[in-house]
Design a protein around this motif. Sequence first.
Motif, PDB file in Angstrom:
ATOM      1  N   UNK A 155      58.043   7.479  71.601  1.00  0.00           N
ATOM      2  CA  UNK A 155      58.439   7.525  70.190  1.00  0.00           C
ATOM      3  C   UNK A 155      57.583   6.559  69.388  1.00  0.00           C
ATOM      4  N   UNK A 156      57.291   6.924  68.146  1.00  0.00           N
ATOM      5  CA  UNK A 156      56.478   6.080  67.275  1.00  0.00           C
ATOM      6  C   UNK A 156      55.021   6.531  67.279  1.00  0.00           C
ATOM      7  N   UNK A 157      54.153   5.670  66.779  1.00  0.00           N
ATOM      8  CA  UNK A 157      52.729   6.015  66.644  1.00  0.00           C
ATOM      9  C   UNK A 157      51.874   5.006  67.410  1.00  0.00           C
ATOM     10  N   UNK A 158      50.816   5.547  68.017  1.00  0.00           N
ATOM     11  CA  UNK A 158      49.850   4.664  68.687  1.00  0.00           C
ATOM     12  C   UNK A 158      48.526   5.416  68.838  1.00  0.00           C
ATOM     13  N   UNK A 159      47.425   4.762  68.536  1.00  0.00           N
ATOM     14  CA  UNK A 159      46.105   5.352  68.753  1.00  0.00           C
ATOM     15  C   UNK A 159      45.914   6.684  68.045  1.00  0.00           C
ATOM     16  N   UNK A 160      46.520   6.826  66.868  1.00  0.00           N
ATOM     17  CA  UNK A 160      46.363   8.055  66.101  1.00  0.00           C
ATOM     18  C   UNK A 160      47.243   9.205  66.574  1.00  0.00           C
ATOM     19  N   UNK A 161      48.101   8.959  67.580  1.00  0.00           N
ATOM     20  CA  UNK A 161      49.002  10.002  68.069  1.00  0.00           C
ATOM     21  C   UNK A 161      50.448   9.657  67.707  1.00  0.00           C
ATOM     22  N   UNK A 162      51.310  10.690  67.771  1.00  0.00           N
ATOM     23  CA  UNK A 162      52.735  10.506  67.492  1.00  0.00           C
ATOM     24  C   UNK A 162      53.539  10.794  68.748  1.00  0.00           C
ATOM     25  N   UNK A 163      54.580  10.016  68.987  1.00  0.00           N
ATOM     26  CA  UNK A 163      55.486  10.295  70.102  1.00  0.00           C
ATOM     27  C   UNK A 163      56.317  11.538  69.824  1.00  0.00           C
ATOM     28  N   UNK A 164      56.973  12.063  70.866  1.00  0.00           N
ATOM     29  CA  UNK A 164      57.731  13.311  70.717  1.00  0.00           C
ATOM     30  C   UNK A 164      59.182  13.089  70.355  1.00  0.00           C
ATOM     31  N   UNK A 165      59.708  11.902  70.668  1.00  0.00           N
ATOM     32  CA  UNK A 165      61.127  11.659  70.448  1.00  0.00           C
ATOM     33  C   UNK A 165      61.321  11.164  69.017  1.00  0.00           C
ATOM     34  N   UNK A 188      50.381  -2.574  65.562  1.00  0.00           N
ATOM     35  CA  UNK A 188      50.858  -3.051  64.254  1.00  0.00           C
ATOM     36  C   UNK A 188      52.290  -2.560  64.025  1.00  0.00           C
ATOM     37  N   UNK A 189      53.136  -3.410  63.462  1.00  0.00           N
ATOM     38  CA  UNK A 189      54.547  -3.029  63.309  1.00  0.00           C
ATOM     39  C   UNK A 189      55.137  -3.712  62.084  1.00  0.00           C
ATOM     40  N   UNK A 190      55.928  -2.967  61.304  1.00  0.00           N
ATOM     41  CA  UNK A 190      56.560  -3.514  60.092  1.00  0.00           C
ATOM     42  C   UNK A 190      57.329  -4.800  60.426  1.00  0.00           C
ATOM     43  N   UNK A 221      59.314 -12.773  64.172  1.00  0.00           N
ATOM     44  CA  UNK A 221      58.703 -12.132  62.999  1.00  0.00           C
ATOM     45  C   UNK A 221      57.186 -12.145  63.062  1.00  0.00           C
ATOM     46  N   UNK A 222      56.611 -11.126  62.436  1.00  0.00           N
ATOM     47  CA  UNK A 222      55.167 -10.964  62.397  1.00  0.00           C
ATOM     48  C   UNK A 222      54.872  -9.515  62.087  1.00  0.00           C
ATOM     49  N   UNK A 223      53.602  -9.145  62.063  1.00  0.00           N
ATOM     50  CA  UNK A 223      53.307  -7.738  61.754  1.00  0.00           C
ATOM     51  C   UNK A 223      52.503  -7.050  62.846  1.00  0.00           C
ATOM     52  N   UNK A 224      52.320  -7.745  63.982  1.00  0.00           N
ATOM     53  CA  UNK A 224      51.608  -7.116  65.090  1.00  0.00           C
ATOM     54  C   UNK A 224      52.166  -7.605  66.421  1.00  0.00           C
ATOM     55  N   UNK A 225      52.288  -6.652  67.365  1.00  0.00           N
ATOM     56  CA  UNK A 225      52.695  -7.025  68.727  1.00  0.00           C
ATOM     57  C   UNK A 225      51.431  -7.078  69.574  1.00  0.00           C
ATOM     58  N   UNK A 226      51.282  -8.145  70.351  1.00  0.00           N
ATOM     59  CA  UNK A 226      50.160  -8.236  71.292  1.00  0.00           C
ATOM     60  C   UNK A 226      50.687  -8.700  72.637  1.00  0.00           C
ATOM     61  N   UNK A 227      50.329  -7.959  73.680  1.00  0.00           N
ATOM     62  CA  UNK A 227      50.737  -8.320  75.040  1.00  0.00           C
ATOM     63  C   UNK A 227      49.510  -8.243  75.933  1.00  0.00           C
ATOM     64  N   UNK A 228      49.258  -9.311  76.685  1.00  0.00           N
ATOM     65  CA  UNK A 228      48.114  -9.342  77.593  1.00  0.00           C
ATOM     66  C   UNK A 228      48.583  -9.337  79.033  1.00  0.00           C
ATOM     67  N   UNK A 229      47.835  -8.652  79.902  1.00  0.00           N
ATOM     68  CA  UNK A 229      48.216  -8.560  81.317  1.00  0.00           C
ATOM     69  C   UNK A 229      47.675  -9.742  82.104  1.00  0.00           C
TER      70      UNK A 229
END
Length: 284
Positions: A155-165, A188-190, A221-229
């Motif tokens: 669900x949601x948007x990523x890499x120019x694609x949309x989720x199905x749910x 990026x996230x509101x 709070x913030x406007x972007x999520x970043x997670x590193x492995x």
Amino acid sequence: MIRPVKKLIRATEVTEGAGVTVRRTIGTPALRSLDPFLMFDHFGSSDPDEYIAGFPPHPHRGFVTFTYMLDGHMEHQDSMGNRGDLRAGGAQWMKAASGVIHSEMPRQGDGLMRGFQLWINLPAAEKMADPAYQEFSPQAIPEVRQGPVRVRLLAGKYGGRCGVVDDPHSDMHYLDIALEPGAEFALPLAGNYAAFVYVYEGSAAAGGSELPPHSLAVLGEGDEIRVGAGPGGARFVCVAGCPIGEEVVQYGPFVMNTREEIEQAIREYQSGQLVKKKAAMTGK
Ligand code: FE2
């Protein structure tokens, strides 16, 4: 601004249904809810004794359940007349709203059963709406690959694609992410959206904090999520949604806005009046 980790919630083992062991994070004393999310359970076991009893018929009212299977096979039946087949990589969105009675039973006698169930609250105006059901096969869920980052976009948007749910009431984002060692995921996230990350394999870090496996990281709070492995790579889900900001009164599987509405739900369930409406199945 990158969202920091506001809180880390260690999972509590809980027995649900007829004796299924689940790891719960949202919906525990450490985190009662994360508006609009009411509960987050991770089920995962290779021991049939921990899942074989399944979830025999039980009611829900006032919210949405969203189930994502990583491994295994479950059968769903409900008071709308739906019979669903939930397979590894597939998902199910069920808007219980005014009332649904359903069962979720394993269709396997051994092997790994693994996945997640998320409860998403509904705004007051939708709590007594007609129920609805959508089921998605593993093949229906888009997968976006960008070098060392692989995202299954539920669900949601990523890499120019949309989720199905489509969960229109929360504008939910739900992504299942696999990172190769040292890779980084960014979304990026509101700013006002509630967001969390749950690592289920490997190790990761967000906003300078380590994310141990089987712990839920509430993002600030913030406007972007970043997670590193970490050095062994990581697999995790990243979930976000728009808060509702209303009073929540919960009694087990009934989640309403007032005590009176909860009492009504209990009364109606006991007298066989909980289910108001049948609805047809949709999905891909
Ligand atoms: Fe259920």
